[in-house]
Write a protein that holds these residues in place. Structure first.
Motif, PDB file in Angstrom:
ATOM      1  N   GLY A  37      41.370  58.107  88.098  1.00 39.50           N
ATOM      2  CA  GLY A  37      42.236  59.242  88.388  1.00 39.50           C
ATOM      3  C   GLY A  37      41.426  60.376  88.992  1.00 39.50           C
ATOM      4  O   GLY A  37      40.429  60.793  88.420  1.00 39.50           O
ATOM      5  N   LEU A  38      41.847  60.835  90.168  1.00 38.44           N
ATOM      6  CA  LEU A  38      41.161  61.937  90.835  1.00 38.44           C
ATOM      7  C   LEU A  38      42.185  62.975  91.295  1.00 38.44           C
ATOM      8  O   LEU A  38      43.248  62.609  91.803  1.00 38.44           O
ATOM      9  N   LEU A  39      41.864  64.232  91.108  1.00 36.69           N
ATOM     10  CA  LEU A  39      42.670  65.328  91.632  1.00 36.69           C
ATOM     11  C   LEU A  39      41.793  66.064  92.637  1.00 36.69           C
ATOM     12  O   LEU A  39      40.778  66.667  92.256  1.00 36.69           O
ATOM     13  N   LEU A  40      42.175  65.971  93.915  1.00 30.78           N
ATOM     14  CA  LEU A  40      41.327  66.474  94.986  1.00 30.78           C
ATOM     15  C   LEU A  40      42.061  67.504  95.841  1.00 30.78           C
ATOM     16  O   LEU A  40      43.272  67.418  96.040  1.00 30.78           O
ATOM     17  N   ARG A  41      41.299  68.454  96.354  1.00 24.81           N
ATOM     18  CA  ARG A  41      41.818  69.453  97.280  1.00 24.81           C
ATOM     19  C   ARG A  41      41.669  68.873  98.687  1.00 24.81           C
ATOM     20  O   ARG A  41      40.635  68.303  99.021  1.00 24.81           O
ATOM     21  N   ALA A  42      42.727  69.014  99.499  1.00 28.41           N
ATOM     22  CA  ALA A  42      42.679  68.485 100.860  1.00 28.41           C
ATOM     23  C   ALA A  42      43.323  69.471 101.829  1.00 28.41           C
ATOM     24  O   ALA A  42      44.265  70.183 101.483  1.00 28.41           O
ATOM     25  N   LYS A  43      42.796  69.479 103.029  1.00 28.81           N
ATOM     26  CA  LYS A  43      43.350  70.298 104.105  1.00 28.81           C
ATOM     27  C   LYS A  43      44.115  69.374 105.053  1.00 28.81           C
ATOM     28  O   LYS A  43      43.592  68.337 105.463  1.00 28.81           O
ATOM     29  N   VAL A  44      45.342  69.743 105.398  1.00 34.87           N
ATOM     30  CA  VAL A  44      46.161  68.936 106.295  1.00 34.87           C
ATOM     31  C   VAL A  44      45.589  69.036 107.707  1.00 34.87           C
ATOM     32  O   VAL A  44      45.396  70.132 108.233  1.00 34.87           O
ATOM     33  N   THR A  45      45.314  67.870 108.310  1.00 28.42           N
ATOM     34  CA  THR A  45      44.789  67.835 109.680  1.00 28.42           C
ATOM     35  C   THR A  45      45.897  67.581 110.692  1.00 28.42           C
ATOM     36  O   THR A  45      45.816  68.017 111.831  1.00 28.42           O
ATOM     37  N   HIS A  46      46.930  66.833 110.280  1.00 32.34           N
ATOM     38  CA  HIS A  46      48.086  66.611 111.147  1.00 32.34           C
ATOM     39  C   HIS A  46      49.301  66.222 110.320  1.00 32.34           C
ATOM     40  O   HIS A  46      49.167  65.687 109.227  1.00 32.34           O
ATOM     41  N   CYS A  47      50.478  66.526 110.880  1.00 30.82           N
ATOM     42  CA  CYS A  47      51.755  66.196 110.239  1.00 30.82           C
ATOM     43  C   CYS A  47      52.731  65.864 111.359  1.00 30.82           C
ATOM     44  O   CYS A  47      53.079  66.731 112.154  1.00 30.82           O
ATOM     45  N   GLU A  48      53.134  64.585 111.423  1.00 29.13           N
ATOM     46  CA  GLU A  48      54.001  64.136 112.510  1.00 29.13           C
ATOM     47  C   GLU A  48      55.262  63.495 111.943  1.00 29.13           C
ATOM     48  O   GLU A  48      55.184  62.710 110.995  1.00 29.13           O
ATOM     49  N   PRO A  49      56.417  63.801 112.541  1.00 35.97           N
ATOM     50  CA  PRO A  49      57.660  63.196 112.062  1.00 35.97           C
ATOM     51  C   PRO A  49      57.644  61.681 112.258  1.00 35.97           C
ATOM     52  O   PRO A  49      57.153  61.181 113.262  1.00 35.97           O
ATOM     53  N   GLU A  50      58.170  60.982 111.266  1.00 41.34           N
ATOM     54  CA  GLU A  50      58.300  59.526 111.317  1.00 41.34           C
ATOM     55  C   GLU A  50      59.784  59.197 111.243  1.00 41.34           C
ATOM     56  O   GLU A  50      60.622  60.074 111.184  1.00 41.34           O
ATOM     57  N   SER A  51      60.095  57.952 111.163  1.00 39.06           N
ATOM     58  CA  SER A  51      61.491  57.550 111.031  1.00 39.06           C
ATOM     59  C   SER A  51      61.992  57.788 109.607  1.00 39.06           C
ATOM     60  O   SER A  51      61.196  57.937 108.673  1.00 39.06           O
ATOM     61  N   PHE A  52      63.292  57.828 109.445  1.00 43.27           N
ATOM     62  CA  PHE A  52      63.947  57.960 108.146  1.00 43.27           C
ATOM     63  C   PHE A  52      63.591  59.262 107.426  1.00 43.27           C
ATOM     64  O   PHE A  52      63.535  59.303 106.208  1.00 43.27           O
ATOM     65  N   GLY A  53      63.316  60.331 108.166  1.00 46.62           N
ATOM     66  CA  GLY A  53      63.096  61.635 107.558  1.00 46.62           C
ATOM     67  C   GLY A  53      61.782  61.806 106.825  1.00 46.62           C
ATOM     68  O   GLY A  53      61.666  62.680 105.974  1.00 46.62           O
ATOM     69  N   THR A  54      60.799  60.968 107.120  1.00 49.33           N
ATOM     70  CA  THR A  54      59.485  61.121 106.501  1.00 49.33           C
ATOM     71  C   THR A  54      58.492  61.665 107.524  1.00 49.33           C
ATOM     72  O   THR A  54      58.779  61.713 108.727  1.00 49.33           O
ATOM     73  N   PHE A  55      57.326  62.043 107.030  1.00 52.18           N
ATOM     74  CA  PHE A  55      56.287  62.613 107.875  1.00 52.18           C
ATOM     75  C   PHE A  55      54.967  61.894 107.614  1.00 52.18           C
ATOM     76  O   PHE A  55      54.622  61.643 106.455  1.00 52.18           O
ATOM     77  N   ALA A  56      54.262  61.571 108.689  1.00 52.04           N
ATOM     78  CA  ALA A  56      52.917  60.997 108.580  1.00 52.04           C
ATOM     79  C   ALA A  56      51.953  62.167 108.470  1.00 52.04           C
ATOM     80  O   ALA A  56      51.870  63.003 109.375  1.00 52.04           O
ATOM     81  N   ILE A  57      51.236  62.225 107.349  1.00 54.34           N
ATOM     82  CA  ILE A  57      50.354  63.359 107.078  1.00 54.34           C
ATOM     83  C   ILE A  57      48.920  62.859 106.941  1.00 54.34           C
ATOM     84  O   ILE A  57      48.647  61.921 106.191  1.00 54.34           O
ATOM     85  N   GLY A  58      48.038  63.492 107.666  1.00 59.92           N
ATOM     86  CA  GLY A  58      46.613  63.208 107.554  1.00 59.92           C
ATOM     87  C   GLY A  58      45.917  64.386 106.930  1.00 59.92           C
ATOM     88  O   GLY A  58      46.248  65.541 107.227  1.00 59.92           O
ATOM     89  N   THR A  59      44.979  64.105 106.033  1.00 59.07           N
ATOM     90  CA  THR A  59      44.258  65.192 105.358  1.00 59.07           C
ATOM     91  C   THR A  59      42.766  64.922 105.350  1.00 59.07           C
ATOM     92  O   THR A  59      42.319  63.787 105.528  1.00 59.07           O
ATOM     93  N   GLU A  60      42.041  65.978 105.107  1.00 63.27           N
ATOM     94  CA  GLU A  60      40.589  65.914 104.954  1.00 63.27           C
ATOM     95  C   GLU A  60      40.256  66.537 103.598  1.00 63.27           C
ATOM     96  O   GLU A  60      40.678  67.659 103.311  1.00 63.27           O
TER      97      GLU A  60
END
Length: 194
Positions: free
Chosen positions: A136-159
């Motif tokens: 179990g890890l709780l980590l802080r991340a910064k969003v690098t990108h957020c792009e709309p996907e199908s079915f109302g979801t978003f592809a999110i990349g973090t660092e």
């Protein structure tokens, strides 16, 4: 600008996996701070501490092994018992997570789909439960990108931001173990197909 070696290394330490994941936006001092995040769940914090303390004590076990094999063998048995207990705690914690989801995980960050958008540059608390190690890890991340996907979801990349050395090593070890498992399964599949 990254070199080809850095790109190869990044790919090497990246896996696709199914993990339990929980996302919370961070703001103010939590977002900018460098301190280790703490979860509201005492069980999750206990699970995290179990693995971090095990990681931090590994060098001591190696030293004991060099001097006294019997004591080292006994300590390894105790460690195995603690691992089993941590799996019990993980099963309890897992019940509080949504279903495991497909992610791309590396030492540097995580990519996932989410039902809410988070703008690039925003900060998230990402709670990971990696099985079967019950890590179990709780980590802080910064969003690098957020792009709309199908079915109302978003592809999110973090660092990941401000990982401790122990957190980074635990992630690396998990990724390497998963890669070894995938290679072993592929080899067994190839051998059984002949």
């Amino acid at each position: 600008m990254s070199t080809l070696d850095e790109e190869d290394r990044r790919e090497y330490y990246r896996i696709e996996d199914m993990i339990a994941l929980e996302i919370q936006p961070l703001s103010g001092p939590e977002a900018a701070g460098q301190e280790v995040l703490q979860d509201a769940s005492p069980l999750f914090n206990l699970l995290s501490e179990l693995h971090l303390s095990e990681f931090e004590s590994q060098h001591l076990l190696r030293q004991i092994t060099e001097r006294d094999r019997n004591t080292a063998a006994y300590l390894k048995v105790l460690n195995k018992r603690i691992d089993l207990l941590s799996q019990v705690v993980a099963q309890t914690v897992l019940g509080k997570f949504d279903e495991p989801q497909r992610v791309v995980l590396s030492e540097g960050g995580i990519e996932f789909e989410h039902h809410l958008p988070y703008p690039a540059g925003s900060y998230l608390a990402i709670k990971l439960l990696l099985m079967p190690q019950a890590l179990g890890l709780l980590l802080r991340a910064k969003v690098t990108h957020c792009e709309p996907e199908s079915f109302g979801t978003f592809a999110i990349g973090t660092e990941f931001q401000y990982l401790t050395d122990a957190q980074r090593q635990l992630l690396a070890r998990y990724i390497l173990q998963r890669q070894a498992q995938e290679r072993r399964l592929a080899r067994e599949h190839t051998e059984s197909g002949n």
